[in-house]
Design a protein around this motif. Sequence first.
Motif, PDB file in Angstrom:
ATOM      1  N   MET A 299      24.925 -58.030  56.178  1.00  0.00           N
ATOM      2  CA  MET A 299      24.812 -56.576  56.222  1.00  0.00           C
ATOM      3  C   MET A 299      25.057 -55.993  54.829  1.00  0.00           C
ATOM      4  N   ALA A 300      24.171 -55.122  54.379  1.00  0.00           N
ATOM      5  CA  ALA A 300      24.297 -54.519  53.049  1.00  0.00           C
ATOM      6  C   ALA A 300      25.351 -53.417  53.057  1.00  0.00           C
ATOM      7  N   LEU A 301      26.070 -53.292  51.946  1.00  0.00           N
ATOM      8  CA  LEU A 301      27.133 -52.292  51.845  1.00  0.00           C
ATOM      9  C   LEU A 301      27.449 -52.029  50.382  1.00  0.00           C
ATOM     10  N   ILE A 302      27.701 -50.758  50.042  1.00  0.00           N
ATOM     11  CA  ILE A 302      28.201 -50.384  48.723  1.00  0.00           C
ATOM     12  C   ILE A 302      29.469 -49.572  48.919  1.00  0.00           C
ATOM     13  N   GLU A 303      30.559 -50.015  48.307  1.00  0.00           N
ATOM     14  CA  GLU A 303      31.829 -49.296  48.379  1.00  0.00           C
ATOM     15  C   GLU A 303      32.358 -49.075  46.972  1.00  0.00           C
ATOM     16  N   ALA A 304      32.645 -47.819  46.645  1.00  0.00           N
ATOM     17  CA  ALA A 304      33.189 -47.465  45.336  1.00  0.00           C
ATOM     18  C   ALA A 304      34.487 -46.695  45.529  1.00  0.00           C
ATOM     19  N   HIS A 305      35.501 -47.076  44.769  1.00  0.00           N
ATOM     20  CA  HIS A 305      36.806 -46.407  44.860  1.00  0.00           C
ATOM     21  C   HIS A 305      37.305 -46.104  43.442  1.00  0.00           C
ATOM     22  N   GLY A 306      37.315 -44.832  43.078  1.00  0.00           N
ATOM     23  CA  GLY A 306      37.883 -44.416  41.803  1.00  0.00           C
ATOM     24  C   GLY A 306      37.186 -44.959  40.576  1.00  0.00           C
ATOM     25  N   LEU A 307      35.870 -45.109  40.619  1.00  0.00           N
ATOM     26  CA  LEU A 307      35.143 -45.692  39.486  1.00  0.00           C
ATOM     27  C   LEU A 307      35.197 -44.795  38.256  1.00  0.00           C
ATOM     28  N   CYS A 308      35.478 -45.401  37.113  1.00  0.00           N
ATOM     29  CA  CYS A 308      35.458 -44.698  35.830  1.00  0.00           C
ATOM     30  C   CYS A 308      34.731 -45.564  34.810  1.00  0.00           C
ATOM     31  N   LEU A 309      34.028 -44.910  33.892  1.00  0.00           N
ATOM     32  CA  LEU A 309      33.327 -45.626  32.828  1.00  0.00           C
ATOM     33  C   LEU A 309      33.379 -44.794  31.559  1.00  0.00           C
ATOM     34  N   ASP A 310      33.814 -45.421  30.471  1.00  0.00           N
ATOM     35  CA  ASP A 310      33.869 -44.779  29.161  1.00  0.00           C
ATOM     36  C   ASP A 310      32.955 -45.503  28.186  1.00  0.00           C
ATOM     37  N   PHE A 311      32.367 -44.734  27.262  1.00  0.00           N
ATOM     38  CA  PHE A 311      31.605 -45.300  26.166  1.00  0.00           C
ATOM     39  C   PHE A 311      32.226 -44.844  24.852  1.00  0.00           C
ATOM     40  N   PRO A 312      32.448 -45.749  23.888  1.00  0.00           N
ATOM     41  CA  PRO A 312      33.031 -45.329  22.607  1.00  0.00           C
ATOM     42  C   PRO A 312      31.989 -44.693  21.693  1.00  0.00           C
ATOM     43  N   TYR A 313      32.414 -43.721  20.892  1.00  0.00           N
ATOM     44  CA  TYR A 313      31.623 -43.178  19.792  1.00  0.00           C
ATOM     45  C   TYR A 313      32.038 -43.915  18.519  1.00  0.00           C
ATOM     46  N   TYR A 314      31.069 -44.526  17.851  1.00  0.00           N
ATOM     47  CA  TYR A 314      31.364 -45.250  16.630  1.00  0.00           C
ATOM     48  C   TYR A 314      31.037 -44.399  15.394  1.00  0.00           C
ATOM     49  N   HIS A 315      31.626 -44.774  14.261  1.00  0.00           N
ATOM     50  CA  HIS A 315      31.316 -44.175  12.954  1.00  0.00           C
ATOM     51  C   HIS A 315      31.621 -42.682  12.904  1.00  0.00           C
ATOM     52  N   LEU A 316      32.715 -42.273  13.544  1.00  0.00           N
ATOM     53  CA  LEU A 316      33.144 -40.885  13.431  1.00  0.00           C
ATOM     54  C   LEU A 316      34.217 -40.799  12.346  1.00  0.00           C
ATOM     55  N   GLY A 317      33.770 -40.676  11.111  1.00  0.00           N
ATOM     56  CA  GLY A 317      34.706 -40.682   9.999  1.00  0.00           C
ATOM     57  C   GLY A 317      35.278 -39.323   9.674  1.00  0.00           C
ATOM     58  N   ALA A 318      34.528 -38.267   9.900  1.00  0.00           N
ATOM     59  CA  ALA A 318      34.971 -36.928   9.520  1.00  0.00           C
ATOM     60  C   ALA A 318      35.959 -36.387  10.538  1.00  0.00           C
TER      61      ALA A 318
ATOM     62  N   THR B  54      33.691 -39.996  28.525  1.00  0.00           N
ATOM     63  CA  THR B  54      33.809 -40.403  29.922  1.00  0.00           C
ATOM     64  C   THR B  54      32.475 -40.160  30.604  1.00  0.00           C
ATOM     65  N   ALA B  55      31.741 -41.246  30.848  1.00  0.00           N
ATOM     66  CA  ALA B  55      30.427 -41.132  31.471  1.00  0.00           C
ATOM     67  C   ALA B  55      30.533 -40.914  32.975  1.00  0.00           C
ATOM     68  N   LEU B  56      31.493 -41.583  33.603  1.00  0.00           N
ATOM     69  CA  LEU B  56      31.730 -41.439  35.041  1.00  0.00           C
ATOM     70  C   LEU B  56      33.228 -41.332  35.260  1.00  0.00           C
ATOM     71  N   ARG B  57      33.639 -40.458  36.173  1.00  0.00           N
ATOM     72  CA  ARG B  57      35.067 -40.244  36.367  1.00  0.00           C
ATOM     73  C   ARG B  57      35.433 -40.165  37.845  1.00  0.00           C
ATOM     74  N   ASP B  58      36.249 -41.120  38.287  1.00  0.00           N
ATOM     75  CA  ASP B  58      36.871 -41.108  39.613  1.00  0.00           C
ATOM     76  C   ASP B  58      35.852 -40.947  40.745  1.00  0.00           C
ATOM     77  N   LEU B  59      34.841 -41.800  40.751  1.00  0.00           N
ATOM     78  CA  LEU B  59      33.808 -41.745  41.793  1.00  0.00           C
ATOM     79  C   LEU B  59      34.207 -42.615  42.981  1.00  0.00           C
ATOM     80  N   SER B  60      34.192 -42.028  44.156  1.00  0.00           N
ATOM     81  CA  SER B  60      34.496 -42.762  45.392  1.00  0.00           C
ATOM     82  C   SER B  60      33.459 -42.404  46.450  1.00  0.00           C
ATOM     83  N   PHE B  61      32.858 -43.412  47.032  1.00  0.00           N
ATOM     84  CA  PHE B  61      31.863 -43.202  48.094  1.00  0.00           C
ATOM     85  C   PHE B  61      31.583 -44.532  48.769  1.00  0.00           C
TER      86      PHE B  61
END
Length: 243
Positions: free
Chosen positions: A1-20, A44-51
């Motif tokens: 049986m297919a199922l997708i469960e997400a609890h509190g998903l978060c994803l961050d991406f870094p910004y590089y070369h920010l010298g100023a 923060t690309a995704l924050r606290d996703l639950s479904f």
Amino acid sequence: MALIEAHGLCLDFPYYHLGARSLKKRLLGNARLHTDPSNRVVVTALRDLSFTIRDGERVALIGHNGAGKTTLLRMLAGVYEPVAGRLTVAGSIGAMIDVSAGVDAESTGRQNVRLRCLYRGMEEAETAALTAEVEAFADLGEFFDVPIRTYSAGMGVRLAFAMATAMQPEVLLMDEWFLAGDAGFLAKAEERLTRLVTGADIMVVATHDTSVVRRWCTRAIRLEGGVITGDGTVDEVLGPVEA
């Protein structure tokens, strides 16, 4: 049986070369930007996703550009790992997210199909049959035996669509690129896409097209700024169709 469960998903991406410092200070005024323990600026690309998405559901991810729709699809497909939270996906996955994903541009269309079959552990007879099916459907002619790097954008979509829809997954993940192509190809693709959508146990599609949502989906999840702002039936999230 297919199922997708997400609890509190978060994803961050870094910004590089920010010298100023002034630039960093200005960027950190954005609610989605912060610094990590290494003092790097991250978004923060995704924050606290639950479904939970259960067998039989057809779910649309909707929202403006940059809301996080494709990023969430990529996470469901296993391309991105969450930095926090827990994700469970049960069932074989078919991902129609990126035309170039899993494709070797230096190899021919035929070689790419065979590589895909090899990855799935298919026997030679199955590989030959699937290769013939993809070749006929993509209708690339002699370009099927030419390196993919020489393809036009439309040719790449046709090959990717043919490969992605040749095998029926239990969990189908789709982004809007599957609607690309010329009118003749789209007409031919309609029946194949319908069969793929109805055959999947779960479908998740990211789209701006409300007609696609109303036609294919039973549920909609609205994303804004990487967070869920709405989750319910299509009419609950989009509003009822006006008479």
